[in-house]
Design an enzyme around this catalytic site. Structure first.
Site, short mmCIF file in Angstrom:
data_model
loop_
_atom_site.label_atom_id
_atom_site.label_comp_id
_atom_site.label_asym_id
_atom_site.label_seq_id
_atom_site.Cartn_x
_atom_site.Cartn_y
_atom_site.Cartn_z
CG ASP A 113 -37.32 -67.59 -0.87
OD1 ASP A 113 -38.05 -67.58 -1.88
OD2 ASP A 113 -36.47 -68.77 -1.10
N GLY A 137 -37.93 -69.23 -5.39
CA GLY A 137 -38.67 -70.47 -6.15
C GLY A 137 -37.90 -71.13 -6.69
CE LYS A 138 -42.32 -75.97 -3.38
NZ LYS A 138 -41.33 -75.54 -2.98
CG ASN A 197 -34.99 -72.03 -5.57
OD1 ASN A 197 -34.13 -71.83 -5.01
ND2 ASN A 197 -36.42 -72.71 -4.25
N GLY A 250 -35.75 -80.17 -1.61
CA GLY A 250 -36.68 -81.38 -3.09
C GLY A 250 -36.03 -80.67 -4.23
CG ASP A 251 -36.66 -76.47 -5.21
OD1 ASP A 251 -37.53 -77.30 -5.76
OD2 ASP A 251 -36.68 -75.20 -4.90
CG ASN A 274 -31.48 -89.99 -2.97
OD1 ASN A 274 -32.21 -89.41 -1.83
ND2 ASN A 274 -30.87 -91.02 -2.81
O1 RIB Z 1 -38.56 -75.20 -2.65
C1 RIB Z 1 -37.59 -74.40 -1.77
C2 RIB Z 1 -38.49 -73.03 -2.99
O2 RIB Z 1 -40.40 -72.80 -2.90
C3 RIB Z 1 -38.27 -71.60 -1.70
O3 RIB Z 1 -37.00 -71.55 -2.18
C4 RIB Z 1 -39.64 -70.65 -2.00
O4 RIB Z 1 -39.17 -69.67 -3.20
C5 RIB Z 1 -40.33 -71.83 -2.68
O5 RIB Z 1 -41.32 -71.75 -4.20
#
Ligand code: RIB
Length: 301
Positions: A13, A39-40, A43, A241-242, A266
């Site tokens: 990122d 990267g989702k 993460n 969200g991840d 949550n």
């Molecule tokens: O959800 C967050 C992620 O979305 C970030 O880390 C970025 O890499 C994007 O893929």
């Protein structure tokens, strides 16, 4: 031992913090620049691993310095990289993130994250047998997601499908996965023009819509249930969200009932926004258990 497999993206990122957003053709000065791991897919794998689940990552990085660092970060977070392959002639995935007014906007360059070869389906078929739960997102080709879903479906392995970033998917894909976790924007792409409550009722105990600071909502077969969020002052919402999806996977793997699992997810997400970068604030299980709010979610013991 029950294990989680995350099939998905890994990225570096590139994060710019700014008080002002440029218009088209305009140049402005921002506040700060940093890099982080993202990267989702990665993460979600890191989130699940920090919360104590045996977790493996499957995907591709470039044959570059970033790829080496991405793998090292996964190893440091105790995520198995046995199924992470460096590929040549591709740069590692990257995400270009602007932090503005306590929220983010992101441009993703998939790079090596797209380097799946569907001819390897037989290999994946055998590999997946080792796992009790699979997590997917939308930062790899849709054909790969569909293939993994079909394999899992044929073996009865549950899939959490986080349809982020948003894109259209087939109804059959939604039918075959155990859980679908869009945010409100992704819900609108998945079910264009549809009423949220009506669609939630169609997919009881499967469709979970995340609502940011308003928590998450699903239908339990009898009624719509909203699980409130835990309120914190966000430093950086990237990766919340991840974290939610990784934590949800850990809870469900431990056979925690869905309402408590969502509350646990949550809390993990709320704690994650206290640090910079997608993975910077992701809590460990110990940190969650030490939180005053933990008793309100689900207690491991
Ligand atoms: O959800 C967050 C992620 O979305 C970030 O880390 C970025 O890499 C994007 O893929």
């Amino acid at each position: 031992m029950k294990k989680i497999l995350v099939v998905g993206s890994m990225s570096i990122d590139f994060i710019v913090t700014t008080n002002i957003r440029p218009n088209q053709g305009e140049t402005v000065f921002g506040e700060n620049f940093s890099t982080g791991f993202g990267g989702k897919g990665a993460n979600q794998a890191v989130a699940a691993s920090r919360l104590g689940a045996h977790t493996a990552m499957m995907g591709h990085v470039g044959d570059d310095l970033f790829g080496t660092e991405i793998i090292a970060n996964l190893v440091q977070n105790e995520v198995s990289t046995d199924y992470v392959e460096p590929v040549t002639h591709q740069s590692s995935g990257s995400a270009h993130i602007t932090l503005f007014d306590h929220d983010n906007s992101i441009i993703v360059i998939p790079g090596a994250n797209n380097a799946f070869d569907l001819d390897e389906k037989e290999k994946w078929n055998k590999m997946i047998d080792d796992f009790a739960l699979v997590i997917l997102q939308n930062e790899i080709p849709q054909a790969v997601n569909e293939c993994i879903v079909d394999l899992c479906w044929s073996k009865g392995i549950p899939v959490i499908y986080n349809p982020a970033p948003a894109r259209e998917v087939t109804a059959s894909m939604i039918e075959k996965v155990q859980y679908v976790t869009p945010n409100e924007h992704e819900f609108d792409i998945l079910f264009p023009g549809k009423n949220r409550s009506e669609i939630l009722e169609l997919y009881p105990n499967k469709l979970i819509v995340t609502l940011g600071s308003a928590g998450a909502v699903f239908h339990n077969g009898s009624e719509e249930v909203r699980i409130p969020a835990f309120q914190t002052v966000p430093v950086d919402t990237t990766g919340a969200g991840d974290t939610f999806n990784g934590a949800l996977a850990v809870a469900l793997l431990n056979e925690i009932p869905i309402e408590k699992a969502l509350s646990f997810a949550n809390l993990a997400a709320a704690m994650s926004v206290s640090g910079y970068g997608a993975q910077g604030g992701m809590p460990t299980l110990k940190e969650m258990m030490e939180s005053d709010l933990y008793e309100e979610t689900w207690n491991f013991e």
